[in-house]
Design a protein around this motif. Structure first.
Motif, PDB file in Angstrom:
ATOM      1  N   ALA B 108       0.690  -1.300   0.172  1.00 33.91           N
ATOM      2  CA  ALA B 108      -0.085  -0.057  -0.126  1.00 33.91           C
ATOM      3  C   ALA B 108       0.816   1.270  -0.157  1.00 33.91           C
ATOM      4  N   PRO B 109       0.599   2.212  -0.807  1.00 31.73           N
ATOM      5  CA  PRO B 109       1.094   3.490  -1.086  1.00 31.73           C
ATOM      6  C   PRO B 109       1.039   4.431   0.224  1.00 31.73           C
ATOM      7  N   PRO B 110       1.745   5.329   0.444  1.00 32.91           N
ATOM      8  CA  PRO B 110       1.110   6.535   1.574  1.00 32.91           C
ATOM      9  C   PRO B 110       0.323   7.375   0.872  1.00 32.91           C
ATOM     10  N   ASP B 111      -0.358   8.185   1.649  1.00 34.72           N
ATOM     11  CA  ASP B 111      -1.465   8.904   1.370  1.00 34.72           C
ATOM     12  C   ASP B 111      -0.917   9.996   0.272  1.00 34.72           C
ATOM     13  N   TRP B 112       0.422  10.708   0.619  1.00 35.01           N
ATOM     14  CA  TRP B 112       0.881  11.779  -0.130  1.00 35.01           C
ATOM     15  C   TRP B 112       0.971  11.183  -1.712  1.00 35.01           C
ATOM     16  N   ALA B 113       1.495   9.971  -1.900  1.00 37.39           N
ATOM     17  CA  ALA B 113       1.652   9.465  -3.174  1.00 37.39           C
ATOM     18  C   ALA B 113       0.288   9.103  -3.756  1.00 37.39           C
ATOM     19  N   VAL B 114      -0.508   8.739  -3.122  1.00 37.32           N
ATOM     20  CA  VAL B 114      -1.958   8.726  -3.591  1.00 37.32           C
ATOM     21  C   VAL B 114      -2.346   9.989  -4.214  1.00 37.32           C
ATOM     22  N   ARG B 115      -2.147  11.100  -3.488  1.00 35.59           N
ATOM     23  CA  ARG B 115      -2.730  12.468  -3.948  1.00 35.59           C
ATOM     24  C   ARG B 115      -1.893  12.800  -5.142  1.00 35.59           C
ATOM     25  N   LEU B 116      -0.775  12.650  -5.031  1.00 39.39           N
ATOM     26  CA  LEU B 116       0.139  13.007  -6.183  1.00 39.39           C
ATOM     27  C   LEU B 116      -0.231  12.547  -7.476  1.00 39.39           C
ATOM     28  N   VAL B 117      -0.560  11.367  -7.266  1.00 41.73           N
ATOM     29  CA  VAL B 117      -0.822  10.295  -8.566  1.00 41.73           C
ATOM     30  C   VAL B 117      -2.090  10.810  -9.009  1.00 41.73           C
ATOM     31  N   ARG B 118      -3.172  11.087  -8.047  1.00 44.32           N
ATOM     32  CA  ARG B 118      -4.613  11.494  -8.393  1.00 44.32           C
ATOM     33  C   ARG B 118      -4.476  13.110  -9.137  1.00 44.32           C
ATOM     34  N   ALA B 119      -3.492  13.717  -8.950  1.00 43.75           N
ATOM     35  CA  ALA B 119      -3.377  15.136  -9.464  1.00 43.75           C
ATOM     36  C   ALA B 119      -2.781  15.161 -10.700  1.00 43.75           C
ATOM     37  N   GLY B 120      -1.934  13.847 -10.835  1.00 44.47           N
ATOM     38  CA  GLY B 120      -1.493  13.792 -12.304  1.00 44.47           C
ATOM     39  C   GLY B 120      -0.166  14.635 -12.407  1.00 44.47           C
ATOM     40  N   ARG B 121       0.121  15.645 -11.696  1.00 45.56           N
ATOM     41  CA  ARG B 121       1.382  16.513 -11.940  1.00 45.56           C
ATOM     42  C   ARG B 121       1.637  17.115 -10.654  1.00 45.56           C
ATOM     43  N   GLY B 122       2.892  17.249 -10.721  1.00 42.14           N
ATOM     44  CA  GLY B 122       3.323  18.108  -9.315  1.00 42.14           C
ATOM     45  C   GLY B 122       4.880  17.960  -9.331  1.00 42.14           C
ATOM     46  N   LEU B 123       5.516  18.612  -8.409  1.00 43.15           N
ATOM     47  CA  LEU B 123       6.938  18.580  -7.896  1.00 43.15           C
ATOM     48  C   LEU B 123       7.048  18.042  -6.732  1.00 43.15           C
ATOM     49  N   LEU B 124       7.773  16.736  -6.741  1.00 45.31           N
ATOM     50  CA  LEU B 124       8.010  15.928  -5.556  1.00 45.31           C
ATOM     51  C   LEU B 124       9.519  16.338  -5.124  1.00 45.31           C
ATOM     52  N   PHE B 125       9.648  17.024  -3.982  1.00 45.92           N
ATOM     53  CA  PHE B 125      10.786  17.331  -3.498  1.00 45.92           C
ATOM     54  C   PHE B 125      11.309  16.617  -2.224  1.00 45.92           C
TER      55      PHE B 125
END
Lengths: 466, 416
Positions: B108-125
């Protein structure tokens, strides 16, 4: 510097006169562009370099003949010499460079200096830039809290000492009054940073000529300089490119470059790192790798498990690393070196969570008889001398129970190495061989020691350090 | 006592209000445009979709730079502090279901990863890589390289930037193995004292970030291919060179992969019209100092005017200002005449040398002039233009005289 000089700025010629000018014609006095009062009375002005009383045009033919001569006798510096942009200036005492690779030249200085000495000055000034003295000066000023023109003057002198001890000769005349370490009773072959602490400014320093080599030598901006926005400056990338091409020329054809220039070329873009940091990083990485030190394990459930039912979580467990230090006690390594390296290893192993009783020390020359633990002995007898065979040390260290996680071998490398990779991480601290060129084994003068094996991480100890 | 209580409330509120006023006064800063080489390099590398690793001491504004970058690229920023996570937060938490043998154990992935994938775009630092335990770092690198978190795969719109402390100041054994180091663009992050002092005084810099120019794209790709291929043709040894020695461990090194990254970066920097300083940071951070500088040096050579163009029109020729480049250009002209010696080309070369003498320092002309004179055929007449080069001859003679005078001096020194 002293107060702002009033009057017109020094005329900067970007376009030289047509070079049909013969030396005689060029030496004819030109229009008196700036009155002599425009030369600020600086404390830098040495006795031999009077303020230019007779304003004349710059004898470019003489100046460029000198540069040509310098480029012929030092072909590996030609790129850097030709990259300098000449700016005529009546306010610079002799010749100076700024950090943007502009070269400020006093017409009077060119008039009274013979071509061969001018060539020496060209090489001297370009050496300041190649050796990056302005950036190093800034760094020293920041680290040691030095400020003010007097400290910068000391930096300029120290930088001159670094350059002057080997730059002249072999076709390059030594400019009159050039300061060198010999004249100040200092040892040769050191760096600006070292010289900086070995002399003070005094009356003796007043005689030192051309002490003002500009901001390129010590990082302090002068008022006659054009600054970053002036024309014909080199950008940082261009400066690096020129220095790189010179370094490449020297390493590519090392035949005619001096030892010092070769060393400069080797280190110009790969400055040697302080060995303590390298040794520390190597030991830390060996001691905290998987299997030793702190790591996650599924052996016991994590404390977080209770809050996440159904998930299997690893927990963190610490197992302090056991470090075994093999010390080469043969004659060629000094006690001081051994002591400092041993202290370093102990400090590092403690920093990664090791305990003193987990660090063992194996003194080893031709045989290794004892294993000491650091907690028992305050001073470990480093007995030995004579020949070295570190293989016995490795065997001895690996035979101790429990077995070490990391072996650190401190040696000068004059030893045979184990033929197989030991079952633990190995770091080798290598002392420099100061007797290079001498035979180590009297019975076999052709003896060449093996280089350290590829499975070990090798750190050169004492090779450099700030 | 009870009568005092209501009266303290407005008092406290006033205090807080005043404190708030003071804070807003402190926050009231302005910005000024200022070129920022580091930030420009970072922006270009992120735009080129290459994983960037920022090396820098803690507290020098890496996070602030990332915030500015996210604003500029219009990407939501997700910061993950690696050192407070466990390896399973990145590789996925094994969840034991009803029938593991039948259905397997999902990660199971953590919540921030799920949100990031749902958004489809973003800058992961990924911050503080260097203070995380080795197992966490191992899990993170899988995230960087394979873009996977447990069963999730990061969408292409997500860009990754990592930050690490330099090896010397890292508390534990963080270090990149050569294969991993080879996949990052390494940027050394340093602070500028002047900028910090000015910022604390109330004026922070506002970097104008590079914009890609759609007009320049084909030209940029052509230039990048020419630069990299030109260098690697001349220096095949640079194609792949594993780092040797302790000092260069964990840094960038040249390989086909990193050269391809370099090619992309040159194209992006060209399309954005960035300066050579920016390109230098990027290239040296991708293939290492030595090969990077060689590439930049050969690109400088590419900037030199083409010898044939110069020979075709000596009167309209524009020679480089810098002495060393000017000599290189003239050497190129002489070499071109040598490869195809014709009277007209020889004359054109002399005309070029005369132009060089008239517009710059004469000493750079000496070597090309000597070489060109040696190319003369018997039936070729000396051109009239050569009169203008008399100064060069006397210059050369003066240097010869100086050499003759220093000879005895040199032997005297050697004997000393």
């Amino acid at each position: 510097m002293t107060g702002q000089a009033s009057g017109t700025p020094p005329p900067t010629t970007t376009d030289p006169p047509p070079s049909t000018s013969t030396p005689g014609a060029a030496e004819a006095p030109g229009t008196p562009a700036t009155p002599p009062t425009d030369t600020p009375p600086t404390p830098y002005t040495p006795a031999t370099a009077e303020a230019p009383e007779t304003p004349g045009t710059l004898d470019r033919a003489k100046l460029f003949a000198a540069r040509l001569h310098a480029a012929r006798v030092r072909p590996y510096l030609a790129t850097a010499l030709f990259a300098l942009h000449v700016v005529e200036s009546r306010r610079v005492p002799t010749m100076g460079v700024d950090r943007y690779w502009r070269c400020y030249v006093s017409p009077a200085f060119v008039d009274r200096t013979p071509v061969e000495e001018l060539a020496g000055v060209w090489v001297h000034e370009v050496s300041h830039l190649l050796r990056d003295h302005h950036r190093r000066g800034d760094r020293v000023a920041r680290e040691r809290g030095l400020s003010g023109p007097a400290e910068r003057l000391r930096m300029n002198i120290a930088a001159d000492l670094e350059i002057n001890d080997d730059v002249y000769g072999e076709g390059l005349a030594r400019p009159e009054g050039a300061v060198d370490p010999e004249g100040l009773g200092l040892p040769e072959g050191q760096l600006m940073e070292d010289y900086l602490w070995q002399f003070r400014l005094g009356p003796r320093m007043r005689d030192l000529a051309w002490l003002d080599c500009g901001s390129g030598a010590d990082g302090l901006d002068r008022e006659w300089e054009l600054g970053p926005d002036g024309a014909h400056g080199l950008s940082e990338q261009e400066r690096d490119a020129v220095r790189f091409r010179v370094a490449q020329g020297i390493t590519g054809r090392p035949g005619n470059a001096s030892q010092r220039w070769r060393r400069w070329a080797d280190e110009a873009f790969h400055p040697p790192q302080p060995w303590r940091e390298l040794l520390g990083a190597a030991v830390r990485s060996a001691a905290s790798g998987p299997g030793a030190g702190e790591d996650y394990t599924y052996g016991r459930p994590a404390r977080r498990s209770a809050s996440v039912p159904g998930a299997v979580l690893p927990s963190i467990r610490r197992r302090p690393p056991r470090v075994s230090v093999i010390i080469d006690t043969s004659g060629s390594v000094s006690d001081a070196e051994l002591g400092s390296a041993l202290l370093e290893v102990t400090a590092i192993s403690r920093a990664v969570g090791g305990r003193r009783d987990l660090v063992t020390v194996v003194p080893c020359d031709a045989s290794a008889r004892f294993v000491h633990t650091l907690c028992r002995a305050e001073g470990i007898p480093l007995t030995g001398g004579g020949g070295t065979d570190l293989r016995t040390g490795f065997t001895r260290a690996l035979r101790t129970r429990p077995a070490p996680d990391v072996i650190v071998a401190l040696t000068d490398g004059q030893t045979p190495w184990p033929s197989t990779r030991p079952p633990c991480r190995t770091v080798i601290g290598l002392f420099p061989r100061r007797y290079r060129g001498h035979a180590y084994d009297e019975t076999d003068p052709e003896y060449v020691p093996d280089s350290p094996p590829a499975w070990a991480r090798v750190v050169d100890i004492g090779s450099a350090g700030p | 006592m009870p009568t005092r209580t209501p009266s303290t409330d407005p008092d406290t509120a006033t205090q807080l209000q005043t404190g708030g006023d003071l804070l807003s006064l402190l926050r009231d800063t302005t910005t000024e445009p200022r070129p920022d080489t580091q930030l420009e390099a970072l922006t270009l590398a992120v735009a080129a979709d290459l994983p960037v690793l920022l090396w820098g001491e803690p507290g020098i504004g890496k996070t602030a730079a990332l915030t500015q970058l996210a604003t500029a690229l219009d990407l939501p920023l997700t910061t993950v502090i690696a050192s407070v996570h466990e390896p399973s937060d990145f590789s996925g938490l094994p969840i034991v279901g009803d029938d593991p043998a039948e259905q397997g154990v999902p990660m199971a992935p953590p919540d921030w990863a799920v949100r990031l994938v749902r958004a489809g775009r973003g800058l992961l630092f990924l911050d503080e890589l260097s203070t995380a335990p080795p197992a966490v770092q191992a899990a993170l690198l899988r995230l960087v390289l394979e873009r996977r978190i447990g069963a999730l795969r990061l969408p292409p719109g997500v860009r990754i930037v990592a930050a690490a402390n330099p090896r010397s100041s890292a508390a534990d054994g963080w270090e990149l193995s050569p294969p991993l180091a080879n996949r990052f663009v390494h940027l050394q992050w340093a602070h500028d004292t002047e900028v910090v002092v000015r910022g604390l005084g109330g004026t922070w810099p506002r970097a104008t970030l590079p914009r890609l120019d759609p007009q320049k794209l084909p030209e940029a790709v052509a230039l990048a291919r020419r630069a990299v291929c030109g260098l690697l043709t001349a220096r095949p040894g640079l194609v792949h060179r594993l780092p040797s020695g302790e000092t260069r461990r964990g840094g960038p090194w040249p390989s086909p992969r990193s050269w391809e990254m370099t090619l992309h970066l040159i194209a992006f920097a060209t399309a954005a019209g960035s300066s050579r300083d920016v390109l230098s940071l990027l290239v040296r951070g991708t293939v290492g100092d030595g090969p990077g500088l060689e590439l930049l040096a050969s690109m400088d050579r590419m900037d030199l005017p083409d010898p044939e163009t110069l020979l075709a029109d000596p009167d309209g020729a524009v020679l480089p200002e810098r002495g060393d480049l000017r000599q290189a250009a003239l050497d190129g002209v002489v070499a071109a005449v040598r490869s195809r010696p014709e009277k007209s080309r020889w004359d054109a070369a002399w005309a070029l040398l005369v132009r060089a003498v008239e517009s710059g320092p004469p000493d750079v002309v000496v070597v090309p002039a000597t070489t060109l004179a040696a190319l003369r055929r018997d039936d070729w007449d000396v051109p009239a233009a050569i009169e203008s080069l008399a100064g060069v001859v006397s210059l050369s003679r003066r240097a010869d005289d100086a050499a003759a005078r220093t000879k005895p001096a040199a032997t005297a020194k050697a004997g000393r």
